[in-house]
Write a protein that holds these residues in place. Structure first.
Motif, PDB file in Angstrom:
ATOM      1  N   ILE A  61      25.025 -28.835  29.610  1.00 52.61           N
ATOM      2  CA  ILE A  61      26.064 -28.207  30.439  1.00 52.61           C
ATOM      3  C   ILE A  61      27.498 -28.204  29.864  1.00 52.61           C
ATOM      4  O   ILE A  61      28.258 -27.346  29.996  1.00 52.61           O
ATOM      5  N   ALA A  62      27.670 -29.378  29.168  1.00 50.44           N
ATOM      6  CA  ALA A  62      29.022 -29.448  28.384  1.00 50.44           C
ATOM      7  C   ALA A  62      29.078 -28.367  27.278  1.00 50.44           C
ATOM      8  O   ALA A  62      30.243 -27.615  26.862  1.00 50.44           O
ATOM      9  N   LYS A  63      28.072 -27.763  26.739  1.00 52.64           N
ATOM     10  CA  LYS A  63      28.035 -26.802  25.840  1.00 52.64           C
ATOM     11  C   LYS A  63      27.733 -25.402  26.379  1.00 52.64           C
ATOM     12  O   LYS A  63      27.556 -24.506  25.706  1.00 52.64           O
ATOM     13  N   ASN A  64      27.405 -25.492  27.544  1.00 54.02           N
ATOM     14  CA  ASN A  64      26.954 -24.331  28.306  1.00 54.02           C
ATOM     15  C   ASN A  64      25.815 -23.617  27.617  1.00 54.02           C
ATOM     16  O   ASN A  64      25.897 -22.202  27.508  1.00 54.02           O
ATOM     17  N   THR A  65      24.771 -24.200  27.181  1.00 56.27           N
ATOM     18  CA  THR A  65      23.788 -23.701  26.316  1.00 56.27           C
ATOM     19  C   THR A  65      22.468 -24.001  27.242  1.00 56.27           C
ATOM     20  O   THR A  65      22.285 -25.296  27.566  1.00 56.27           O
ATOM     21  N   LEU A  66      21.482 -23.283  27.269  1.00 48.03           N
ATOM     22  CA  LEU A  66      20.098 -23.287  27.568  1.00 48.03           C
ATOM     23  C   LEU A  66      19.322 -23.237  26.470  1.00 48.03           C
ATOM     24  O   LEU A  66      19.273 -22.491  25.722  1.00 48.03           O
ATOM     25  N   TYR A  67      18.214 -24.168  26.590  1.00 49.30           N
ATOM     26  CA  TYR A  67      17.534 -24.526  25.419  1.00 49.30           C
ATOM     27  C   TYR A  67      15.899 -24.135  25.994  1.00 49.30           C
ATOM     28  O   TYR A  67      15.395 -24.299  26.948  1.00 49.30           O
ATOM     29  N   LEU A  68      15.059 -23.509  24.868  1.00 43.09           N
ATOM     30  CA  LEU A  68      13.870 -23.756  25.179  1.00 43.09           C
ATOM     31  C   LEU A  68      13.000 -24.388  23.720  1.00 43.09           C
ATOM     32  O   LEU A  68      13.001 -23.726  22.863  1.00 43.09           O
ATOM     33  N   GLN A  69      12.570 -25.687  23.842  1.00 48.62           N
ATOM     34  CA  GLN A  69      11.797 -26.190  22.942  1.00 48.62           C
ATOM     35  C   GLN A  69      10.589 -25.827  22.996  1.00 48.62           C
ATOM     36  O   GLN A  69       9.938 -26.147  23.832  1.00 48.62           O
ATOM     37  N   MET A  70       9.913 -25.320  21.738  1.00 53.14           N
ATOM     38  CA  MET A  70       8.491 -24.852  21.890  1.00 53.14           C
ATOM     39  C   MET A  70       7.672 -25.487  20.582  1.00 53.14           C
ATOM     40  O   MET A  70       8.080 -25.493  19.662  1.00 53.14           O
ATOM     41  N   ASN A  71       6.603 -26.393  21.170  1.00 53.37           N
ATOM     42  CA  ASN A  71       5.972 -27.106  20.314  1.00 53.37           C
ATOM     43  C   ASN A  71       4.675 -26.684  20.158  1.00 53.37           C
ATOM     44  O   ASN A  71       4.310 -25.824  21.270  1.00 53.37           O
ATOM     45  N   ARG A  72       3.918 -27.046  19.091  1.00 52.10           N
ATOM     46  CA  ARG A  72       2.377 -26.500  19.007  1.00 52.10           C
ATOM     47  C   ARG A  72       2.227 -25.144  19.322  1.00 52.10           C
ATOM     48  O   ARG A  72       1.155 -24.736  20.121  1.00 52.10           O
ATOM     49  N   LEU A  73       3.080 -24.291  18.694  1.00 50.84           N
ATOM     50  CA  LEU A  73       2.920 -22.828  18.783  1.00 50.84           C
ATOM     51  C   LEU A  73       1.659 -22.230  18.624  1.00 50.84           C
ATOM     52  O   LEU A  73       0.926 -22.926  17.509  1.00 50.84           O
ATOM     53  N   LYS A  74       1.288 -21.305  19.368  1.00 49.01           N
ATOM     54  CA  LYS A  74      -0.008 -20.460  19.191  1.00 49.01           C
ATOM     55  C   LYS A  74       0.409 -19.058  18.600  1.00 49.01           C
ATOM     56  O   LYS A  74       1.563 -18.541  19.195  1.00 49.01           O
ATOM     57  N   ALA A  75      -0.746 -18.189  18.213  1.00 51.87           N
ATOM     58  CA  ALA A  75      -0.466 -16.875  17.952  1.00 51.87           C
ATOM     59  C   ALA A  75      -0.142 -16.143  19.141  1.00 51.87           C
ATOM     60  O   ALA A  75       0.733 -15.198  19.108  1.00 51.87           O
ATOM     61  N   GLU A  76      -0.616 -16.533  20.275  1.00 57.71           N
ATOM     62  CA  GLU A  76      -0.576 -15.813  21.540  1.00 57.71           C
ATOM     63  C   GLU A  76       0.977 -16.013  21.953  1.00 57.71           C
ATOM     64  O   GLU A  76       1.222 -15.553  23.045  1.00 57.71           O
ATOM     65  N   ASP A  77       1.538 -16.811  21.479  1.00 57.93           N
ATOM     66  CA  ASP A  77       3.056 -17.166  21.914  1.00 57.93           C
ATOM     67  C   ASP A  77       3.940 -16.161  21.279  1.00 57.93           C
ATOM     68  O   ASP A  77       5.236 -16.166  21.559  1.00 57.93           O
ATOM     69  N   THR A  78       3.426 -15.485  20.193  1.00 59.40           N
ATOM     70  CA  THR A  78       4.272 -14.244  19.646  1.00 59.40           C
ATOM     71  C   THR A  78       4.603 -13.337  20.661  1.00 59.40           C
ATOM     72  O   THR A  78       3.827 -12.792  21.454  1.00 59.40           O
ATOM     73  N   ALA A  79       6.123 -13.123  20.743  1.00 60.86           N
ATOM     74  CA  ALA A  79       6.614 -12.019  21.589  1.00 60.86           C
ATOM     75  C   ALA A  79       8.261 -12.181  21.381  1.00 60.86           C
ATOM     76  O   ALA A  79       8.821 -12.764  20.707  1.00 60.86           O
ATOM     77  N   MET A  80       8.869 -11.281  22.167  1.00 60.66           N
ATOM     78  CA  MET A  80      10.377 -11.205  22.262  1.00 60.66           C
ATOM     79  C   MET A  80      10.681 -12.179  23.336  1.00 60.66           C
ATOM     80  O   MET A  80      10.041 -11.854  24.649  1.00 60.66           O
ATOM     81  N   TYR A  81      11.739 -13.066  23.204  1.00 56.94           N
ATOM     82  CA  TYR A  81      11.971 -14.278  24.090  1.00 56.94           C
ATOM     83  C   TYR A  81      13.262 -13.710  24.659  1.00 56.94           C
ATOM     84  O   TYR A  81      14.218 -13.529  23.926  1.00 56.94           O
ATOM     85  N   TYR A  82      13.466 -13.828  26.013  1.00 58.56           N
ATOM     86  CA  TYR A  82      14.683 -13.541  26.715  1.00 58.56           C
ATOM     87  C   TYR A  82      15.282 -14.623  27.716  1.00 58.56           C
ATOM     88  O   TYR A  82      14.207 -15.239  28.233  1.00 58.56           O
ATOM     89  N   CYS A  83      16.396 -15.039  27.747  1.00 61.83           N
ATOM     90  CA  CYS A  83      16.977 -15.736  28.706  1.00 61.83           C
ATOM     91  C   CYS A  83      17.551 -15.176  29.916  1.00 61.83           C
ATOM     92  O   CYS A  83      17.971 -13.912  29.614  1.00 61.83           O
ATOM     93  N   ALA A  84      17.492 -15.442  30.897  1.00 68.45           N
ATOM     94  CA  ALA A  84      18.154 -14.630  32.068  1.00 68.45           C
ATOM     95  C   ALA A  84      18.708 -15.718  32.922  1.00 68.45           C
ATOM     96  O   ALA A  84      18.412 -16.858  33.147  1.00 68.45           O
ATOM     97  N   ALA A  85      19.555 -15.172  33.951  1.00 64.56           N
ATOM     98  CA  ALA A  85      20.208 -15.856  34.917  1.00 64.56           C
ATOM     99  C   ALA A  85      20.543 -15.115  36.219  1.00 64.56           C
ATOM    100  O   ALA A  85      20.607 -14.076  36.004  1.00 64.56           O
ATOM    101  N   ASN A  86      20.584 -16.011  37.250  1.00 62.62           N
ATOM    102  CA  ASN A  86      21.138 -15.430  38.799  1.00 62.62           C
ATOM    103  C   ASN A  86      21.820 -16.542  39.271  1.00 62.62           C
ATOM    104  O   ASN A  86      21.393 -17.582  39.275  1.00 62.62           O
ATOM    105  N   ALA A  87      23.074 -16.082  39.883  1.00 61.70           N
ATOM    106  CA  ALA A  87      23.550 -16.949  40.570  1.00 61.70           C
ATOM    107  C   ALA A  87      23.136 -17.365  41.949  1.00 61.70           C
ATOM    108  O   ALA A  87      23.559 -18.441  42.657  1.00 61.70           O
ATOM    109  N   GLY A  88      22.108 -16.678  42.423  1.00 62.79           N
ATOM    110  CA  GLY A  88      21.542 -17.232  43.643  1.00 62.79           C
ATOM    111  C   GLY A  88      20.569 -18.173  43.508  1.00 62.79           C
ATOM    112  O   GLY A  88      20.536 -18.615  42.443  1.00 62.79           O
ATOM    113  N   VAL A  89      19.925 -18.656  44.643  1.00 68.90           N
ATOM    114  CA  VAL A  89      18.638 -19.658  44.429  1.00 68.90           C
ATOM    115  C   VAL A  89      17.442 -18.969  44.609  1.00 68.90           C
ATOM    116  O   VAL A  89      16.208 -19.493  44.734  1.00 68.90           O
TER     117      VAL A  89
END
Length: 130
Positions: free
Chosen positions: A75-103
């Motif tokens: 929160i202090a850096k206003n940064t969202l992370y996605l740590q990805m370990n043990r990656l597989k070939a099927e994880d190949t893709a374009m990755y996007y982050c997204a947000a919404n102010a609602g619940v």
């Protein structure tokens, strides 16, 4: 407000990457007040949810990445992370982050409803070679 992802790249299967997502207008975009999500889209496939984090910090993961991926935010850096370990070939893709102010209807619901998110990044490519 614009989201900017980074951290993608090419790795061999079994390797790791950490994706980051930063808001371009950080002062106006406190992640603590937004539901956040990571999504991915491979060529010829539908966009799919990877992980979501609600405003109450609850987290959900898609079954294919459970135990391998971790969503978190600084929160202090206003940064969202996605740590990805043990990656597989099927994880190949374009990755996007997204947000919404609602619940919405909870993090499990948001993970399966990309259309509900109204802020998106430009994406970062992840390529995993076997």
């Amino acid at each position: 407000v614009q989201l900017v992802e980074s951290g993608g790249g090419s790795v061999q299967a079994g390797g790791s990457l950490r994706l980051s997502c930063v808001a371009s207008a950080a002062s106006a975009f406190p992640y603590s007040k937004y539901c956040m999500g990571w999504f991915r889209q491979a060529p010829g496939k539908e966009r799919e949810g990877v992980a979501s984090m609600g405003r109450d910090a609850r987290i959900r993961y898609a079954d294919p990445v459970k135990g391998r991926f971790t969503i978190s935010q600084d929160i202090a850096k206003n940064t969202l992370y996605l740590q990805m370990n043990r990656l597989k070939a099927e994880d190949t893709a374009m990755y996007y982050c997204a947000a919404n102010a609602g619940v919405g209807y909870g993090v499990s619901w948001s993970l399966n409803h990309a259309e509900w998110f109204n802020y998106w990044g430009q994406g970062t490519q992840v390529t995993v070679s076997s």
